[in-house]
Scaffold this motif. Sequence first.
Motif, PDB file in Angstrom:
ATOM      1  N   TRP A 155      29.724  11.609   6.533  1.00 19.99           N
ATOM      2  CA  TRP A 155      30.817  10.641   6.635  1.00 19.99           C
ATOM      3  C   TRP A 155      32.196  11.304   6.744  1.00 19.99           C
ATOM      4  CZ3 TRP A 155      33.234  11.856   2.094  1.00 19.99           C
ATOM      5  CH2 TRP A 155      32.433  12.243   1.013  1.00 19.99           C
ATOM      6  N   THR A 159      36.482  10.420   7.206  1.00 22.37           N
ATOM      7  CA  THR A 159      37.475  10.734   6.165  1.00 22.37           C
ATOM      8  C   THR A 159      38.069  12.129   6.262  1.00 22.37           C
ATOM      9  OG1 THR A 159      35.882  11.681   4.584  1.00 22.37           O
ATOM     10  CG2 THR A 159      36.143   9.278   4.578  1.00 22.37           C
ATOM     11  N   TRP A 167      36.375  12.124  -3.576  1.00 24.14           N
ATOM     12  CA  TRP A 167      35.057  11.960  -4.208  1.00 24.14           C
ATOM     13  C   TRP A 167      34.957  12.773  -5.484  1.00 24.14           C
ATOM     14  CZ3 TRP A 167      29.895  14.080  -1.807  1.00 24.14           C
ATOM     15  CH2 TRP A 167      28.800  13.391  -2.344  1.00 24.14           C
ATOM     16  N   PRO A 205      27.085   7.722  -1.648  1.00 20.20           N
ATOM     17  CA  PRO A 205      27.650   8.438  -0.494  1.00 20.20           C
ATOM     18  C   PRO A 205      26.664   9.405   0.158  1.00 20.20           C
ATOM     19  CG  PRO A 205      29.227   8.396  -2.305  1.00 20.20           C
ATOM     20  CD  PRO A 205      27.926   7.882  -2.852  1.00 20.20           C
ATOM     21  N   ILE A 208      24.315   7.315   2.286  1.00 18.78           N
ATOM     22  CA  ILE A 208      25.016   6.927   3.512  1.00 18.78           C
ATOM     23  C   ILE A 208      25.038   8.103   4.491  1.00 18.78           C
ATOM     24  CG2 ILE A 208      27.261   6.290   4.479  1.00 18.78           C
ATOM     25  CD1 ILE A 208      27.752   4.688   1.897  1.00 18.78           C
ATOM     26  N   SER A 209      25.299   9.272   3.950  1.00 18.42           N
ATOM     27  CA  SER A 209      25.325  10.469   4.788  1.00 18.42           C
ATOM     28  C   SER A 209      23.961  10.740   5.413  1.00 18.42           C
ATOM     29  CB  SER A 209      25.773  11.680   3.963  1.00 18.42           C
ATOM     30  OG  SER A 209      25.810  12.841   4.748  1.00 18.42           O
TER      31      SER A 209
END
Length: 537
Positions: A155, A159, A167, A205, A208-209
Amino acid sequence: MRFSKFKLVLLALASGVLLALGWPTYGFPLLLFFAFVPLLLAERQLRLSEVKRKGLKIFGLSYLTFVIWNAITTSWLRFADLFGASFAVFVNAALMALIVLIYHKYAKRQSTNRALLFLVVLWISFEKLHLGWEFSWPWLNLGNGFSEYMSWIQWYEYTGTFGGTLWIWILNALIFKGILSYQDDQSKRVLKSVLLKCAGLIIVPILISFVIYSSYTQEGETVNVIALQPNIDPYSEKYNMTNLNFAELFFELSDSKITDATDFVIAPETFLAESTPLSTFDNSLLKSKFDRYVKAHPNVNLLTGISFYDMFTDKSKIKKETNTYKFTANTWYDDYNAALLINSSNSVQQYNKSKLVVGIENFPYQDILKPIVGDALIDLGGTVAMKTTQDYRGVFTSSNSKFKVAPIICYESVYGEFVSGYVRNEANFLAIITNDAWWNETQGHKQHLSYAKLRAVETRRDIVRSANTGISAIINAKGEITSRLAYGEKGALSGQIRTNDTITFYVMAGDYIARISIFILVFVGLIGFFRRKKETS
């Protein structure tokens, strides 16, 4: 009281060691999620105590933490220059300790939640400063810490590395707050709640990655590339050979891999290290040698690093980084760490390195420092001249106009938003040319390679990396190294990469997390320093 002081020192030591053990390329980044917690606990204990000179003690403890982190992770700089390494370690640690001291001053006046928000945006703003000012040294910006775990941070295309910094700080703040809550009521329910929140903030996260990682595909033109690795010792060989010698070495290494399908042959930073007059290069024997090689291989594009200089007497041409020629009155020169592209077209394409190494290639804040230190500069690369830069990210176009490559020179590859400028200028793949030989077989060249993978994900561009002594590599758009030449191995690395013309959100938006943080910092800072807190914590 003696035990208390000893405990505070242990907490500061713990933070320094955890930060170091979490850092690439040897560390495990999960440690970064709670590495600051011991230092925050030490700061709080001192803040709530009755001791005198709290600020000085907090700065000292923080300085201990950050000296340990900086020294362990970047001590390899000493192989190039002991003074430069010491300056980088001790000054960078002092700047980081100053961040904690400012947080301490703020936390005395505000609630824990507001103080932690202030600390997070203050740290992110500091990292942004470290990317842009003349003493730039963003090597330890926290988002770099995941560079060996690319499957965790796909991600970053949304970002950039500031997403990683945010994070890390969110987890540290949450764990710190959880410890305080548990100390207040010793409740297992509080402990369980904190653990569940932390697990979620780490796992979600990463999941998601993984989804992005598994679904990402790239469909572009195939580029056949060769990355040269001459393995020249910069301390004893590099500046004792002529450019004509290096041209023959270029052809020798290239011939070992070149075919009719080869599109690019790429040589490292300052491969042609002998200073060359810019005005005479087009008519030089060196240029004619490369032209003959291109004539024998008409489809190939030759990209190489070179040292140029441009001497002149016209005062109107003087730039900020122009050097005075001491041996002739009213004479100046520009010194370039450049990249060249030579192909079957009539014109040579040139890009000048524009993110310079402090003290080696630039003289930071000349107006202030030059009257104090004179013309002294650290000499790590055979020159003490200021390098002249350019204000746009030049992109090289292949002879068939299908391929547009970003000629990223060495240190520039550490700067995410800077590299995205090449992509906004239509680069469809990235080339990094570098000379990491100054640091010997240390973490220096390993970290530098590792950080390059971050640029691949941020921009979704394949990378071909040519390094003088290694590690030369081909990196795909997911940040995976698909092939490499080991450090210290002389040779040529051939392979295929793919172009990409899509623009990621990060390339469009840049370091927006940092800019938002700066806005919040100003807003929260003004409120915090001019209004007393209304609650205790």
